[in-house]
Every structure is written in structure tokens, then in C-alpha cells.
Design a protein around this motif. Structure first.
Motif, short mmCIF file in Angstrom:
data_model
loop_
_atom_site.label_atom_id
_atom_site.label_comp_id
_atom_site.label_asym_id
_atom_site.label_seq_id
_atom_site.Cartn_x
_atom_site.Cartn_y
_atom_site.Cartn_z
N CYS A 138 0.94 -1.05 -0.08
CA CYS A 138 -0.01 -0.17 -0.18
C CYS A 138 0.81 1.20 0.07
CB CYS A 138 -0.82 0.08 1.18
SG CYS A 138 -2.10 1.39 1.49
N LYS A 139 1.21 1.87 -1.24
CA LYS A 139 1.92 2.92 -1.29
C LYS A 139 1.72 3.72 -2.56
CE LYS A 139 6.06 0.87 -3.33
NZ LYS A 139 7.44 0.40 -3.37
N GLN A 140 2.32 4.91 -2.56
CA GLN A 140 2.15 5.94 -3.62
C GLN A 140 3.13 5.35 -4.73
OE1 GLN A 140 -0.20 8.19 -3.47
NE2 GLN A 140 0.32 10.17 -4.44
N PRO A 145 -1.78 5.73 -6.05
CA PRO A 145 -1.45 4.97 -5.09
C PRO A 145 -1.87 3.52 -5.58
CG PRO A 145 -3.62 6.01 -4.49
CD PRO A 145 -2.88 6.72 -5.79
N ALA A 203 -2.68 -0.39 -3.57
CA ALA A 203 -3.26 -1.19 -2.46
C ALA A 203 -3.71 -2.57 -2.88
CB ALA A 203 -4.25 -0.55 -1.71
N PRO A 252 -3.36 0.45 -9.98
CA PRO A 252 -3.45 1.62 -9.09
C PRO A 252 -4.82 2.16 -9.14
CG PRO A 252 -1.52 1.34 -10.87
CD PRO A 252 -2.55 0.40 -11.26
N ARG A 259 -8.45 7.33 -5.98
CA ARG A 259 -7.99 7.95 -4.76
C ARG A 259 -6.71 8.96 -5.15
NH1 ARG A 259 -6.38 2.56 -1.32
NH2 ARG A 259 -8.26 1.25 -1.58
N ALA A 260 -6.58 9.42 -6.18
CA ALA A 260 -5.76 10.47 -6.62
C ALA A 260 -6.56 11.70 -7.26
CB ALA A 260 -4.59 9.93 -7.09
N SER A 308 -2.15 13.46 -4.12
CA SER A 308 -2.12 13.55 -5.54
C SER A 308 -3.54 13.83 -6.18
CB SER A 308 -1.50 12.38 -6.16
OG SER A 308 -1.54 12.51 -7.65
#
Lengths: 82, 225
Positions: free
Chosen positions: B112-114, B139, B141, B193, B197-198, B205
Motif C-alpha cells: 500500500c503506497k504511492q 496509490p 493497495a 493503481p 484515490r488521487a 495527488s
């Protein structure tokens, strides 16, 4: 009742990361001789005795649901049950 | 433009997608149950991330037999835009709208990361607002995000410009760092991705917003693809 035992396994060309983690655990347990672990899935399906085209049904269920033909292969055994 | 966000038992990014459409690009969106049997009246289909059916059997395997799926396939074949994100991507490969498979990350951990993505094809209904080779932060996940396909499929994906997003470096062991692909007709996109969520810089982001704007642009003005 007809019992069908189905084994689904990853194709050799696909890296089995869960198998690798299990292998590492066997080494931690003190069994350094374990050189490979391949993990699979086991299913038991019971069919009515009256089922016609049993093998065709099982193949379709395996191809369409239990196994992903891109990465997995399957085999099965048919056993009669009382 | 009116979108359907398909909700399965275990979907958990459905509201993020709903929000991206309603507040991000100010269009209509409905949450549509997996039990429904019609998607009449929708201009685009969105399949959200999450863990449909608890990822039992394989991620996406059981969802691929839900009642709504026949309609998703029908609209995809009609050329309507279909976007599957994360578990949505896994479902699209399980139903055969996209080639290949998503399986356990090479490091066998949930990540779980950008991450940084490269836009490899900006001539699609999903990416026309991006520049070619643009680098974007979105991101991830997922535990089962390693894209796998055989060599023939990989050759076809590259030959037909179906690889839309690649990770700029290896994150999960995917073949050729593939993060998102379309079908041959380019109206079905699956990506691991999470662009939904961005969509606001306050959340790290807003690089994902242009994906939804691209779909809207295509609907409004048409895009030469």
C-alpha cells in the motif's frame, strides 16, 4: 452420490510465492532438505447419481470457475460413494 | 455522462469512485448492485476495488459469475467505456474481457503506497488528457497485483498498444512492469493503481483526475483513437 476429487495447481511457468514462503518455514522448522514447495487447492464435489455427462460438467466447472487456465492446471478423480 | 458503479459484496472503493464522478468531474453516478440484470441507460461502467466475495478461490473468480456480469460484457461489446480498478481489473481478467491474470505479488505481501506510473498510450478514451510518457503519482493497495500473461499475449499487448500504464520501476513482479491494459478495441481498461484515490492534491495527488476527465472529454467531443 458420486464424489469428484479435484486438484488445482499452478503451472510450472508461474512463480509460486506462497510455496516459497512455506518452504522457508520448513527450513526454519529444521528441515533444510526441503528443496521446493508447490501449493495447490483441493476440492470435493458431490454429484447426484443421475448426473449425465459428469466429466463434461466437471471440466466446465474447472475451466470456468475452480481453475484459472492462464496460470493453473487441474486433474480429478471420480469415486462412487455410498 | 451517467456512470454505473458496480457494487459486489466486499467492494470497498465503490464510494471513492462515486465521489470521483460526482465531485471530481461533476457527473451522474449510481451505485448498482451485483444482483441487477440491466445496465440500460448508462454511458460508462466502473468496477471498483476491494475484496469481492472475500477473494475466496481467487480474486475476482466468484464475482465473475454474478448476475450483473452479462450486462457488463454486453456493454463492453457495444463499445461503452468499462473501467476496472484493482479488484475491478482482477474481475475483468476473470471474465475474459482483458487478457492475462493478476496473482500474488512477487514479494508475497500486501503493498500500500504511492507509486509512479508512466502513461504509455494517451490515445485512448481513458488517457487523452495525459501527455505521452507523462509520469503520474497514483496509490496502489493490493496483495494480488502481479500481472502475468504468456509470451504470445505479451507480444500482442505491445503490438496493439494495449499497455496504457507501466510502473516506472518494479513494484510487484508484474511482467514488463505492466500496471494497466486495455482490450484490443481500447474501450475496456483494467489497472491495479487507484486513480479514484488521487483526485485531490490534499490527499497526496490529483493525477488520477485526468483519467475521469478523459472519459468525459471522449463522451462530449469524441476522441480520435
Amino acid at each position: 452420490m458420486i464424489l469428484v476429487k479435484i486438484y488445482v495447481t499452478l503451472k510450472d511457468s508461474v512463480v509460486d510465492v506462497q510455496g516459497e514462503a512455506i518452504k522457508d518455514a520448513t527450513h526454519t522448522m529444521g528441515y533444510p532438505g526441503v528443496s521446493e514447495v508447490r501449493m495447490g487447492k483441493y476440492f470435493e464435489l458431490k454429484f447426484d447419481d443421475s448426473t449425465e455427462s459428469l466429466e463434461k460438467d466437471v471440466d466446465e466447472i474447472c475451466d470456468g470457475l475452480l481453475a484459472n487456465p492462464n496460470i493453473e492446471s487441474y486433474r480429478y478423480e471420480i469415486a462412487e460413494e455410498a | 455522462m451517467k456512470f454505473a458503479v458496480i457494487v459486489f459484496p466486499g467492494s470497498n472503493c465503490d464510494m471513492d469512485l462515486y465521489y470521483a464522478i460526482r465531485d471530481g468531474i461533476e457527473q451522474e453516478a449510481d451505485l448498482v448492485s451485483y444482483k441487477e440484470e440491466s445496465l440500460d441507460g448508462y454511458d460508462g461502467i466502473l468496477i471498483p476495488g476491494g475484496f469481492s466475495y472475500g477473494d475466496y478461490l481467487r480474486s475476482g473468480a466468484i464475482a465473475s459469475h454474478a448476475p450483473i456480469i452479462k450486462e457488463v460484457i454486453r456493454l463492453a461489446n457495444e463499445g461503452k467505456p468499462v473501467l476496472g480498478i484493482c479488484n475491478g481489473f482482477q474481475i475483468l481478467t476473470e471474465i475474459g474481457l482483458l487478457p492475462g491474470t493478476l496473482t500474488n505479488n512477487r514479494q508475497n505481501r500486501f503493498i500500500c503506497k504511492q507509486v509512479e506510473l508512466v502513461v504509455e498510450n494517451n490515445k485512448t478514451i481513458f488517457t487523452n488528457k495525459y501527455n505521452l510518457n507523462e509520469k503520474i503519482m497514483v496509490p496502489i493497495a493490493h496483495g494480488e497485483g502481479r500481472y502475468y500473461c504468456d509470451e504470445e499475449t505479451l507480444w500482442e499487448l505491445n503490438e496493439n498498444n494495449q499497455v496504457v500504464f507501466r510502473y516506472s520501476q518494479d513494484v510487484n513482479g508484474s511482467v514488463e512492469e505492466i500496471a494497466g491494459i486495455t482490450n484490443k478495441q481500447k474501450n475496456v481498461l483494467g489497472m491495479m493503481p487507484h486513480p479514484e484515490r488521487a483526485i485531490e492534491s490534499i490527499l497526496g495527488s490529483d493525477d488520477g483526475l485526468k483519467l475521469f476527465k478523459s472519459m468525459l472529454e471522449t463522451q462530449k467531443n469524441g476522441v480520435q483513437i
